[in-house]
Design a protein around this motif. Structure first.
Motif, PDB file in Angstrom:
ATOM      1  N   ASN A 150      40.258  41.151  41.837  1.00 21.93           N
ATOM      2  CA  ASN A 150      38.701  40.584  40.921  1.00 21.93           C
ATOM      3  C   ASN A 150      38.986  41.089  39.434  1.00 21.93           C
ATOM      4  O   ASN A 150      38.339  40.569  38.633  1.00 21.93           O
ATOM      5  CB  ASN A 150      37.447  41.469  41.875  1.00 21.93           C
ATOM      6  N   LYS A 151      39.814  42.256  39.095  1.00 25.11           N
ATOM      7  CA  LYS A 151      39.757  42.734  37.587  1.00 25.11           C
ATOM      8  C   LYS A 151      40.710  42.112  36.834  1.00 25.11           C
ATOM      9  O   LYS A 151      39.841  41.778  35.729  1.00 25.11           O
ATOM     10  CB  LYS A 151      40.595  44.207  38.063  1.00 25.11           C
ATOM     11  N   ILE A 152      42.010  41.292  37.784  1.00 25.72           N
ATOM     12  CA  ILE A 152      42.171  40.498  36.240  1.00 25.72           C
ATOM     13  C   ILE A 152      41.861  39.478  36.233  1.00 25.72           C
ATOM     14  O   ILE A 152      41.993  38.286  35.259  1.00 25.72           O
ATOM     15  CB  ILE A 152      43.649  40.354  36.718  1.00 25.72           C
ATOM     16  N   LEU A 153      41.142  38.424  36.882  1.00 30.23           N
ATOM     17  CA  LEU A 153      40.126  37.664  37.455  1.00 30.23           C
ATOM     18  C   LEU A 153      38.727  37.371  35.951  1.00 30.23           C
ATOM     19  O   LEU A 153      38.759  35.947  35.980  1.00 30.23           O
ATOM     20  CB  LEU A 153      40.416  36.494  38.359  1.00 30.23           C
ATOM     21  N   SER A 154      38.442  38.602  35.905  1.00 31.05           N
ATOM     22  CA  SER A 154      36.832  38.919  35.431  1.00 31.05           C
ATOM     23  C   SER A 154      37.442  39.776  34.070  1.00 31.05           C
ATOM     24  O   SER A 154      36.400  39.709  33.273  1.00 31.05           O
ATOM     25  CB  SER A 154      36.194  39.673  36.382  1.00 31.05           C
ATOM     26  N   ASP A 155      38.049  39.888  33.838  1.00 29.12           N
ATOM     27  CA  ASP A 155      38.431  40.310  32.074  1.00 29.12           C
ATOM     28  C   ASP A 155      39.174  39.163  31.499  1.00 29.12           C
ATOM     29  O   ASP A 155      40.685  39.185  31.689  1.00 29.12           O
ATOM     30  CB  ASP A 155      39.968  41.921  32.168  1.00 29.12           C
ATOM     31  N   ASP A 156      38.377  38.602  30.466  1.00 25.12           N
ATOM     32  CA  ASP A 156      38.793  37.170  29.675  1.00 25.12           C
ATOM     33  C   ASP A 156      40.111  38.290  28.235  1.00 25.12           C
ATOM     34  O   ASP A 156      40.792  37.118  27.608  1.00 25.12           O
ATOM     35  CB  ASP A 156      37.857  36.639  29.197  1.00 25.12           C
ATOM     36  N   SER A 157      39.726  39.581  27.764  1.00 24.06           N
ATOM     37  CA  SER A 157      40.614  39.637  27.075  1.00 24.06           C
ATOM     38  C   SER A 157      42.351  39.982  27.768  1.00 24.06           C
ATOM     39  O   SER A 157      43.212  40.198  27.145  1.00 24.06           O
ATOM     40  CB  SER A 157      40.323  40.604  26.440  1.00 24.06           C
ATOM     41  N   GLN A 158      42.248  40.139  28.990  1.00 23.47           N
ATOM     42  CA  GLN A 158      43.927  40.194  29.773  1.00 23.47           C
ATOM     43  C   GLN A 158      44.000  38.736  30.463  1.00 23.47           C
ATOM     44  O   GLN A 158      44.176  38.114  30.896  1.00 23.47           O
ATOM     45  CB  GLN A 158      43.989  41.174  30.765  1.00 23.47           C
ATOM     46  N   HIS A 159      45.184  37.893  29.312  1.00 28.42           N
ATOM     47  CA  HIS A 159      45.462  36.631  29.946  1.00 28.42           C
ATOM     48  C   HIS A 159      45.707  36.905  31.176  1.00 28.42           C
ATOM     49  O   HIS A 159      47.254  37.452  31.430  1.00 28.42           O
ATOM     50  CB  HIS A 159      46.567  35.924  29.361  1.00 28.42           C
ATOM     51  N   VAL A 160      45.686  35.601  31.908  1.00 29.92           N
ATOM     52  CA  VAL A 160      46.643  35.556  33.283  1.00 29.92           C
ATOM     53  C   VAL A 160      47.491  34.251  33.696  1.00 29.92           C
ATOM     54  O   VAL A 160      46.671  33.277  33.348  1.00 29.92           O
ATOM     55  CB  VAL A 160      45.933  36.184  34.692  1.00 29.92           C
TER      56      VAL A 160
END
Length: 289
Positions: A155-165
């Motif tokens: 949930n964290k990595i998919l909700s933070d648009d400043s951190q590219h996945v």
């Protein structure tokens, strides 16, 4: 764009080129529900990594179906994304003899894609429908299968648009040996580095890797990876969880040493800065086989 060089690899077995052509015509009847080859013919051919092209659309889409099965993902749109970013990633194609391509001008090559290795920025492209579907799929699968810590990370990595996945896609026909992954990932590694130097969105904070695995039903047995080179990556993951895809597969089990295999997916999450190390590990795994 010109085809990539220095990624050719020979698959050495007993069949002649003519027999390979005949086997190609019968390939659909020798595929399992995942699209993997289960026939008993041995093939001999040369393969190479190339830039994805428009003519590869149907072949790429079929390989994506092996990975995503019946998930609600627009695989056609995903294939188009892979082709559109052809400066990053490769498709595996059969090498043609000199003059063969000219003789087959009417053949668009769409049925000749044996593998795809690439990475897609699912943060930068989050507004595209098929990427939204993938993000929803990952969230849902984590909610249903992961522990609380892993759910929170997803949930964290998919909700933070400043951190590219980045989503790694490493898919191929089953009878293509793991050795071909080494030049493909070496090329991907170089392409990502070049893209980052050009300020393109390939500097990833996190990487997500969906691996095809098989469960023997024995808790004490090791995990069986469809792509052998992915096996050592598990220990490097920040988090992981398993998904049973039996209900999505038309044939849910394979015979294995007197037992049976149930198809699964293992979702791995990595620190993006570890990508070069992941490439090193898969290379070592291939060399040690």
């Amino acid at each position: 764009m010109s085809n990539k060089k220095n990624k050719e690899i020979e698959i050495s077995d007993s069949e002649s080129d003519d027999e390979l052509d005949n086997a190609e015509s019968d390939r659909d009847s020798d595929l399992d529900s995942d699209g993997n080859y289960i026939g008993d013919k041995e093939l001999q051919a040369d393969f190479e990594g190339r830039n994805p092209e428009d003519c590869d659309f149907h072949g790429i889409k079929q390989l994506l179906r092996q990975l995503f099965l019946k998930s609600n993902v627009d695989l056609g749109a995903l294939a188009e994304i892979i082709i559109s970013q052809n400066y990053v990633g490769s498709v595996v194609k059969q090498c043609l003899d000199d003059g063969q391509e000219d003789d087959d001008e009417d053949d668009d090559g769409s049925d000749g894609v044996f593998g795809i290795t690439t990475v897609i920025n699912i943060t930068k492209r989050k507004d595209e429908n098929c990427i939204q579907q993938i993000r929803t799929l990952l969230t849902t699968l984590a909610e249903e299968n992961a522990n609380d810590k892993t759910k929170a990370l997803v949930n964290k990595i998919l909700s933070d648009d400043s951190q590219h996945v980045g989503l790694i896609i490493n898919e191929r026909i089953l009878n293509i040996p793991a050795a071909i992954s080494v030049p493909l990932f070496a090329s991907l590694q170089s392409e990502v580095e070049k893209a980052v130097k050009k300020n393109m969105p390939y500097a990833f904070r996190y990487l997500i890797w969906i691996c095809k695995t098989y469960n023997t039903g024995d808790e004490s047995s090791e995990i069986l990876f469809a792509n052998q080179e992915e096996k050592p990556l598990l220990d490097e993951a920040l988090a992981s969880f398993d998904v049973d895809v039996t209900e999505q597969a038309d044939l849910s089990q394979w015979d294995y040493e007197g037992g049976a295999l149930t198809p699964c997916r293992k979702i791995l999450i990595f620190d993006g800065s570890k990508f070069n190390n992941l490439v090193r590990l898969l290379k070592e795994e291939v060399e040690n086989v």
